[in-house]
Motif scaffolding. Structure first.
Motif, PDB file in Angstrom:
ATOM      1  N   VAL A 329       0.785  -1.111  -0.064  1.00 57.72           N
ATOM      2  CA  VAL A 329      -0.255  -0.033  -0.060  1.00 57.72           C
ATOM      3  C   VAL A 329       0.831   1.099   0.036  1.00 57.72           C
ATOM      4  O   VAL A 329       0.415   2.284  -0.820  1.00 57.72           O
ATOM      5  CB  VAL A 329      -0.891  -0.002   1.221  1.00 57.72           C
ATOM      6  CG1 VAL A 329      -1.798   1.328   1.235  1.00 57.72           C
ATOM      7  CG2 VAL A 329      -2.140  -0.977   1.011  1.00 57.72           C
ATOM      8  N   GLY A 333       1.120   4.247  -2.976  1.00 52.97           N
ATOM      9  CA  GLY A 333       0.557   5.459  -2.675  1.00 52.97           C
ATOM     10  C   GLY A 333       1.596   6.561  -3.250  1.00 52.97           C
ATOM     11  O   GLY A 333       1.271   7.391  -3.262  1.00 52.97           O
ATOM     12  N   PRO A 338      -5.272   6.921  -3.376  1.00 55.68           N
ATOM     13  CA  PRO A 338      -5.594   6.270  -2.375  1.00 55.68           C
ATOM     14  C   PRO A 338      -7.148   5.342  -2.495  1.00 55.68           C
ATOM     15  O   PRO A 338      -7.147   4.215  -2.362  1.00 55.68           O
ATOM     16  CB  PRO A 338      -5.937   7.179  -1.142  1.00 55.68           C
ATOM     17  CG  PRO A 338      -4.762   8.207  -1.523  1.00 55.68           C
ATOM     18  CD  PRO A 338      -4.905   8.352  -3.018  1.00 55.68           C
ATOM     19  N   ILE A 341      -6.332   2.901  -4.827  1.00 61.05           N
ATOM     20  CA  ILE A 341      -5.600   1.385  -4.118  1.00 61.05           C
ATOM     21  C   ILE A 341      -6.613   0.809  -3.284  1.00 61.05           C
ATOM     22  O   ILE A 341      -6.350  -0.690  -3.338  1.00 61.05           O
ATOM     23  CB  ILE A 341      -4.665   2.252  -3.035  1.00 61.05           C
ATOM     24  CG1 ILE A 341      -3.372   2.972  -3.998  1.00 61.05           C
ATOM     25  CG2 ILE A 341      -3.993   0.934  -2.235  1.00 61.05           C
ATOM     26  CD1 ILE A 341      -2.500   3.813  -3.165  1.00 61.05           C
ATOM     27  N   SER A 342      -7.588   1.445  -2.796  1.00 63.66           N
ATOM     28  CA  SER A 342      -8.570   0.611  -2.149  1.00 63.66           C
ATOM     29  C   SER A 342      -9.341  -0.310  -3.002  1.00 63.66           C
ATOM     30  O   SER A 342      -9.444  -1.458  -2.739  1.00 63.66           O
ATOM     31  CB  SER A 342      -9.496   1.578  -1.595  1.00 63.66           C
ATOM     32  OG  SER A 342      -9.098   2.563  -0.722  1.00 63.66           O
ATOM     33  N   CYS A 345      -6.585  -3.177  -4.068  1.00 64.09           N
ATOM     34  CA  CYS A 345      -6.124  -4.143  -3.000  1.00 64.09           C
ATOM     35  C   CYS A 345      -7.117  -4.764  -1.992  1.00 64.09           C
ATOM     36  O   CYS A 345      -6.815  -5.966  -1.619  1.00 64.09           O
ATOM     37  CB  CYS A 345      -5.160  -3.260  -2.039  1.00 64.09           C
ATOM     38  SG  CYS A 345      -3.587  -2.749  -3.000  1.00 64.09           S
ATOM     39  N   PHE A 367      -4.825  -0.212   6.848  1.00 63.78           N
ATOM     40  CA  PHE A 367      -4.996   0.388   5.657  1.00 63.78           C
ATOM     41  C   PHE A 367      -5.112   1.491   5.000  1.00 63.78           C
ATOM     42  O   PHE A 367      -4.671   2.347   4.178  1.00 63.78           O
ATOM     43  CB  PHE A 367      -5.983  -0.834   4.876  1.00 63.78           C
ATOM     44  CG  PHE A 367      -6.230  -0.663   3.504  1.00 63.78           C
ATOM     45  CD1 PHE A 367      -5.351  -1.225   2.493  1.00 63.78           C
ATOM     46  CD2 PHE A 367      -7.160   0.209   2.733  1.00 63.78           C
ATOM     47  CE1 PHE A 367      -5.620  -1.379   1.292  1.00 63.78           C
ATOM     48  CE2 PHE A 367      -7.248   0.369   1.609  1.00 63.78           C
ATOM     49  CZ  PHE A 367      -6.679  -0.362   0.690  1.00 63.78           C
ATOM     50  N   THR A 368      -6.360   2.076   5.945  1.00 64.77           N
ATOM     51  CA  THR A 368      -6.637   3.563   5.507  1.00 64.77           C
ATOM     52  C   THR A 368      -5.516   4.576   6.041  1.00 64.77           C
ATOM     53  O   THR A 368      -5.115   5.555   5.153  1.00 64.77           O
ATOM     54  CB  THR A 368      -7.846   3.718   6.362  1.00 64.77           C
ATOM     55  OG1 THR A 368      -8.751   3.039   6.057  1.00 64.77           O
ATOM     56  CG2 THR A 368      -8.162   5.386   6.141  1.00 64.77           C
ATOM     57  N   THR A 371      -2.800   4.255   3.314  1.00 65.51           N
ATOM     58  CA  THR A 371      -3.216   4.990   2.196  1.00 65.51           C
ATOM     59  C   THR A 371      -3.127   6.477   1.958  1.00 65.51           C
ATOM     60  O   THR A 371      -2.780   7.228   1.172  1.00 65.51           O
ATOM     61  CB  THR A 371      -4.404   4.550   1.509  1.00 65.51           C
ATOM     62  OG1 THR A 371      -5.471   4.609   2.572  1.00 65.51           O
ATOM     63  CG2 THR A 371      -4.660   2.985   1.223  1.00 65.51           C
ATOM     64  N   CYS A 372      -3.462   6.973   3.346  1.00 69.07           N
ATOM     65  CA  CYS A 372      -3.417   8.523   3.630  1.00 69.07           C
ATOM     66  C   CYS A 372      -2.107   8.870   3.605  1.00 69.07           C
ATOM     67  O   CYS A 372      -1.799  10.009   3.028  1.00 69.07           O
ATOM     68  CB  CYS A 372      -4.122   8.762   4.949  1.00 69.07           C
ATOM     69  SG  CYS A 372      -5.775   8.531   4.940  1.00 69.07           S
ATOM     70  N   GLY A 374       0.082   7.789   1.480  1.00 69.90           N
ATOM     71  CA  GLY A 374       0.379   8.139  -0.198  1.00 69.90           C
ATOM     72  C   GLY A 374       0.071   9.669  -0.487  1.00 69.90           C
ATOM     73  O   GLY A 374       0.399   9.806  -1.314  1.00 69.90           O
ATOM     74  N   TYR A 375      -1.075  10.277   0.149  1.00 71.33           N
ATOM     75  CA  TYR A 375      -1.456  11.659  -0.215  1.00 71.33           C
ATOM     76  C   TYR A 375      -0.233  12.417  -0.205  1.00 71.33           C
ATOM     77  O   TYR A 375      -0.065  13.452  -0.685  1.00 71.33           O
ATOM     78  CB  TYR A 375      -2.370  11.991   0.548  1.00 71.33           C
ATOM     79  CG  TYR A 375      -3.687  11.892   0.294  1.00 71.33           C
ATOM     80  CD1 TYR A 375      -4.367  12.429  -0.727  1.00 71.33           C
ATOM     81  CD2 TYR A 375      -4.476  10.923   0.982  1.00 71.33           C
ATOM     82  CE1 TYR A 375      -5.860  11.914  -0.823  1.00 71.33           C
ATOM     83  CE2 TYR A 375      -5.739  10.422   0.645  1.00 71.33           C
ATOM     84  CZ  TYR A 375      -6.552  11.102  -0.382  1.00 71.33           C
ATOM     85  OH  TYR A 375      -7.632  10.740  -0.595  1.00 71.33           O
TER      86      TYR A 375
END
Length: 433
Positions: A329, A333, A338, A341-342, A345, A367-368, A371-372, A374-375
């Motif tokens: 993840v 990212g 994101p 990605i959700s 994945c 996971f959240t 992914t955050c 990745g911002y």
């Protein structure tokens, strides 16, 4: 194995061409299902698209976006910043800390990563640069602060994760409170320590600009109603009084009422808010439909089972699988959205969670959070490019990269803490049982 390699490899190649993720997912699903299973398989994509679009919890997305848009066009962000500026002005790095706090509040109002970054970039950036703040510290704080939005409830990303993973969105919201607050606190501590050791990076406000206690208390009246709205929306969900969708509707109506009270409910503001809501919702729903199509592709062709089997065979059991999934993840990212990605994945990761009996709520909160990150992760973190769109020409993309990297490490440290101490994520959701 060959089929799985073709499906995964094709997606990576198409994404590298720069094609919008939603259309890449839909197009690949159509072409590969046609080739692998024949024309009749396309009916599954139609069914998947309708099922995703009709998922009830996704109705909350346009309503939360409308709530955020109305508050944004009502000048709430400016009032919030001016208030926090008064309360943190004496601190070294106080304006940057105020920016982090306001970004967290705007995150709770919007649930979108771009809102706080763009808003604070327009409001706070010019003042901090005029006050001789270090430009890397400033652009990093605004970029990272904006990325709190998808983590702090109500979060549109969590709504999507909950919908795809069949989890309670209310519990995901509550689980995001602690890591969101931790990120904001650690960001602020980093800024304070840096400016304490290097005072030139973030000097306090001049004495003549320091507000009196009476002025600070008076300014709080400007932010009372937005705080009340946040508490009402989250309190309704937490207390089981409303569903997330009902809370979103209440929040949208509440935002319109607040705009009217502040005399900002003009036709132009309402039109601008509705326009933004339509654009953002359309983008998200295309991604949701694309994710549904791709999920059908990887499930029916056995790709999900192959990848899940590979992850399940990783050494060290559940800890090894969790580590590898989170690393996947984090790497993704750096390059893609994101939400996308959700979509990609979650269908693959869910069987692995079942294999190792990993708590899906806890992992999806991890996971959240991942992914955050990745911002704000170079080279293609979304908030980095939002920031580039509002900074002066003399601040380069390289300056933003340099400024945001320390905040990436802070957020990764919070992720590691949440892996080592699962109760940080599960304590509040468990109280809802």
């Amino acid at each position: 194995m060959v089929t799985a390699s073709i499906i995964v490899g094709s997606l990576l190649i198409v994404l590298m061409t720069g094609m919008p993720v939603a259309f890449a997912l839909i197009g690949l699903s159509v072409i590969l299902l046609w080739q692998l299973l024949g024309p009749t398989a396309l009916f599954m994509l139609v069914s998947a698209s309708f099922n995703q679009a009709r998922t009830e919890v996704f109705i909350a997305i346009p309503l939360f976006v409308l709530m955020a848009s109305v508050l944004q066009f009502s000048g709430i962000a400016t009032s919030l910043y001016n208030t926090m500026r008064m309360w943190t002005g004496r601190l070294k790095g106080g304006l940057a800390i105020a920016t982090i706090i306001i970004s967290a509040i705007l995150g709770a109002l919007s649930g979108i990563g771009a809102t706080a970054t763009v808003t604070m970039g327009l409001i706070a950036l010019p003042e901090m640069l005029n006050k001789k703040y270090n430009k890397h510290l400033v652009v990093g704080a605004i970029t990272a602060g904006g990325a709190l939005g998808p983590l702090i409830p109500p979060s549109n990303l969590m709504i999507i994760v909950g919908g795809y993973a069949s989890l309670s969105v209310g519990k995901l919201f509550m689980g995001g409170v602690v890591p969101g607050v931790l990120c904001a606190v650690f960001y602020s501590l980093y800024i304070w320590v840096r400016c304490k050791t290097h005072p030139e990076d973030g000097p306090p406000l001049p004495e003549e600009e320091i507000a009196t206690l009476a002025e600070k208390l008076k300014a709080l009246r400007q932010v009372f109603l937005p705080f009340l709205l946040i508490l009402a929306v989250l309190g309704g969900i937490y207390g089981g009084i409303t569903t997330p969708t009902e809370a979103a509707g209440f929040g949208a109506i509440g935002a319109i009422i607040i705009a009217g009270i502040y005399r900002q409910l003009t036709f132009g503001n309402l039109y601008g808010a509705l326009k933004v809501s339509f654009k953002v919702t359309s983008m998200i729903m295309w991604l949701v439909i694309g994710g549904g199509c791709y999920s059908t592709l990887v499930t029916t062709t056995g790709t999900a089972a192959v990848v899940s089997g590979f992850l399940a065979d990783i050494p060290f059991g559940a800890p090894g699988a969790i580590t590898v999934m989170l690393l996947i993840v984090l790497v993704m990212g750096m390059f893609i959205d994101p939400v996308a990605i959700s979509m990609i994945c979650i269908p693959v990761f869910l069987p692995v969670l079942n294999t190792f009996s990993i708590d899906p709520l806890w992992f999806m909160l991890l996971f959240t959070l991942a992914t955050c990150i990745g911002y704000i992760t170079p080279p293609f973190g979304l908030n980095i490019f939002y920031m580039k769109g509002v900074v002066p020409n003399d601040i380069s993309l390289g300056d933003i990269y340099k400024g945001v990297i320390p905040y990436c490490w802070v957020k990764i440290a919070v992720l590691i803490l949440c892996v080592l101490f699962p109760s940080l994520l599960t304590f509040l959701p468990n109280l809802m049982d």
